[in-house]
Each structure stands twice: as structure tokens, then as C-alpha cells.
Scaffold this motif. Sequence first.
Motif, short mmCIF file in Angstrom:
data_model
loop_
_atom_site.label_atom_id
_atom_site.label_comp_id
_atom_site.label_asym_id
_atom_site.label_seq_id
_atom_site.Cartn_x
_atom_site.Cartn_y
_atom_site.Cartn_z
N VAL A 182 36.93 38.03 38.97
CA VAL A 182 38.17 37.27 39.21
C VAL A 182 38.64 37.50 40.63
O VAL A 182 38.95 36.57 41.37
N VAL A 183 38.68 38.79 41.03
CA VAL A 183 38.94 39.14 42.43
C VAL A 183 38.06 40.33 42.81
O VAL A 183 37.79 41.21 41.99
N ALA A 184 37.63 40.31 44.07
CA ALA A 184 37.00 41.48 44.69
C ALA A 184 37.82 41.77 45.93
O ALA A 184 38.15 40.86 46.69
N THR A 185 38.21 43.04 46.14
CA THR A 185 39.11 43.37 47.25
C THR A 185 38.50 44.42 48.18
O THR A 185 37.65 45.22 47.77
N TYR A 186 39.00 44.39 49.42
CA TYR A 186 38.62 45.40 50.41
C TYR A 186 39.84 45.61 51.30
O TYR A 186 40.40 44.63 51.82
N GLY A 211 37.71 47.02 45.34
CA GLY A 211 38.16 46.92 43.95
C GLY A 211 37.63 45.64 43.33
O GLY A 211 37.42 44.64 44.03
N PHE A 212 37.39 45.67 42.02
CA PHE A 212 36.84 44.50 41.33
C PHE A 212 37.57 44.30 40.01
O PHE A 212 37.91 45.26 39.32
N VAL A 213 37.82 43.02 39.66
CA VAL A 213 38.31 42.65 38.34
C VAL A 213 37.27 41.72 37.73
O VAL A 213 37.07 40.59 38.22
N SER A 214 36.59 42.19 36.70
CA SER A 214 35.49 41.42 36.11
C SER A 214 35.98 40.12 35.47
O SER A 214 37.04 40.07 34.86
N GLY A 215 35.17 39.08 35.63
CA GLY A 215 35.50 37.79 35.01
C GLY A 215 34.64 37.49 33.80
O GLY A 215 34.70 36.39 33.25
N LYS A 275 35.21 34.40 31.29
CA LYS A 275 34.20 33.36 31.23
C LYS A 275 33.75 33.11 29.80
O LYS A 275 33.57 31.96 29.37
N GLN A 276 33.57 34.20 29.03
CA GLN A 276 33.14 34.08 27.64
C GLN A 276 34.20 33.38 26.78
O GLN A 276 33.89 32.50 25.97
#
Length: 385
Positions: A188-192, A199-203, A207-208
Motif C-alpha cells: 500500500v505504501v513503501a517509505t524512506y 517502512g512497508f504496509v503490505s497490500g 488485494k485478496q
Amino acid sequence: MEQMTITAKVQIAATDADKVLLDETMSVYRDACNYVSGYVFQTHDLKQFSLNKVLYSTLREKFGLKSQMAQSVLKTVIARYRTILENQNKWIRPTFKKPQYDLVWNRDYSLTQNCFSVNTLNGRVKLPYFAEGMSKYFDHTIYRFGTAKLTNKHGKYYLYIPVTYDVEKSNISDICNVVGIDRGINFVVATYDSHHKSGFVSGKAIKQKRANYSKLRKELQMRQTPSSRRRLKAIGHRENRWMQDVNHCVSKALVENNPKHTLFVLEDLSGIRNATERVKTKDRYVSVSWSFYDLEQKLIYKAKQNQSSVIKVDPRYTSQCCPVCGHTEKSNRNKKIHLFTCKNCGYQSNDDRIGAMNLYRMGINYLSDSQSTKESNDSYTVATE
């Protein structure tokens, strides 16, 4: 300082007798709006003074509206037409389908910490409401209530109140942290950020769930029955509410996990729908329906509340450019396995993380350019004094 407007949602605690009165008032208000809408469509007249001169007596006599309610009807219709003209640039007649009631603060309604007072067809009534979360807004030296909307959803009555207040505007010189945010489907988002943390928020779960909604929608569309059409509408609303809640949680976490005076850098995805022509037909539903814009809007207003800022930059090559050596090549990115490998220096990382890193770099460049411009202006000012 700059102004912020949020919408407070208040549930009204109405008795059966109150519900009858509110339903009647909202239904008549809707019918009056449709009547005025038809007249405006024929005449293209959007001036309240002239509309009031022609339609006021009819609204009072035919619909039984109070004086203030008649004025509110005119304002509601005029506002709807102006929105359509601004967005569509042509005259389209709006239809008011659901019962509603637009209320002007301190004229059609008032709200205290204990009571909601509203003007109805049978006079003014005072009703209790669920006040949780509203108490902070009653300091009217800070917060200002606007024109509210009263609605009925499945037998429950809600008041939507726009609340305006001033927040301190974030200056470029105050920025202490930059966060590049790459939005996507895999994540959903990947941050730096400025601390070189990712940081990562899995999608995956999102999606499922969207795939399940899509499958259910196809099954209902094949049935072609009145009940299936009602069901289709209901699950559409449910999916939208769920996705909005996801975006609310993600944007809230982004703001809360970063300090005040943070600069969030997003890709400008305004033309994303045009890109679906290059996407496989079976994947277009996910690409088009993914609510990037809703997440963006929620992040913008939450950032303002935290004295932070959001900028949008050109999205081209953000996932193809190496953040280490600057080499840009399409084959740097392997979309199938979500891996970036620089053909020049060999640097490897997740492709969404690369996008966030490049957005972070563009944010740093934006600050540098803004500071240089400011210094140039200051030098020019000193030189001409």
C-alpha cells in the motif's frame, strides 16, 4: 495560519415521534429541491435574489416550508448546480433522490453539549444526541460550525457538520524530516525517511479482499434480479467504507510516526487511469479501483493538522533510477519479482523501496531549491534597499 475544515459526524437519538417529524421535513425539503432544480434547468438562473422573488411564495404555500427553510432550499440547489458547472462545464439537471435537510448554523440548527435544536415543518424541536468526541469543538473561539446536513441511514439519523479552525502553516525552513512515500498494490505504501529507515504496509490482504468483492459482484450481476441489484449496491458501499477505513489508518500512522514539520513526498498519480490501457484486462479492476487519491487526501489534511506538508512530484522513472549512482534504465526493474538491480553499479533492493528512496531524494532537492530561491530573493531585497 491557514484554515482546516473537517466533518464531524453526530448521531441523533430520535424517538418514534421525532423520526416521523424528521422524515416528513426531509422528504418535503427534497421535493422542494427537485422543484427548484427543474426551474433552474429551464431558466439557467442561479441568482438567489431573482429565484427568491419568483419561487419563494410557491415554496411557502405548495410545500409548507418555513421562511428559513425556503432560503436553504434555494442555496442547496444553487450550490449543486455550481458544482456541476465547475466539474462538467455544462448544464446537467441534478436530481435529489434521498431525503435530506441542509441546515445553516444558528439559523436552522444549533448544537450545545446536551442538545441538538432543529427547525422542522412543525416548529423547532430539541433532540438529544451521542456527544462522544464532540466536546472539544464547542470552543467557538477556535472552532466554527458551518452548514450541516441531516440524513437518515437505515433508520438512524446523522448530522454532518463541517468544522473550520486555524492551524499554523508549516514553513519550508521548519522542515526537519523528509519522507518519500511510494504507493502501490503489492505494498500500500513503501517509505524512506531522513533517518534512512524504510517502512512497508503490505497490500496482500487488501488485494485478496478486493478479489473476493469482485467475484461476488460478478455472481450477482449474472443473476439480474431486483434483490441481486440491491445486494450489489450494498456491497459497493461496504467495500468503499472498508477501503476508506484502511486509508484512514495508514495515513494516520504515517503522520503519527513522524515528527511535526515533516515533508511527505508523493508521486503525482493524477493520470493513473490513462495508464490502464497498458495493463492486462484481467488486472484493470485492481489498478483502477485502488484508492490512491483517497489516501492522498487523507494524508494531506492529517499532515496539516500536525504542521507538516505534502508535495507531489513527477512520477517518471522513480522506479527505474538508481538512488546510488543515478543510472536510469527500464531493465533495472524486474516487476515480476519486485526486484531492482542497477545495470551500472549493481545496487539491489525491493523496487517499491527504490521508488520511496527516489521520492525522498526529490524531496531533499525540493527543499534545497526552495532555500536557494529564498536566499536569492533575500539578496535581491538587500541589494535594492
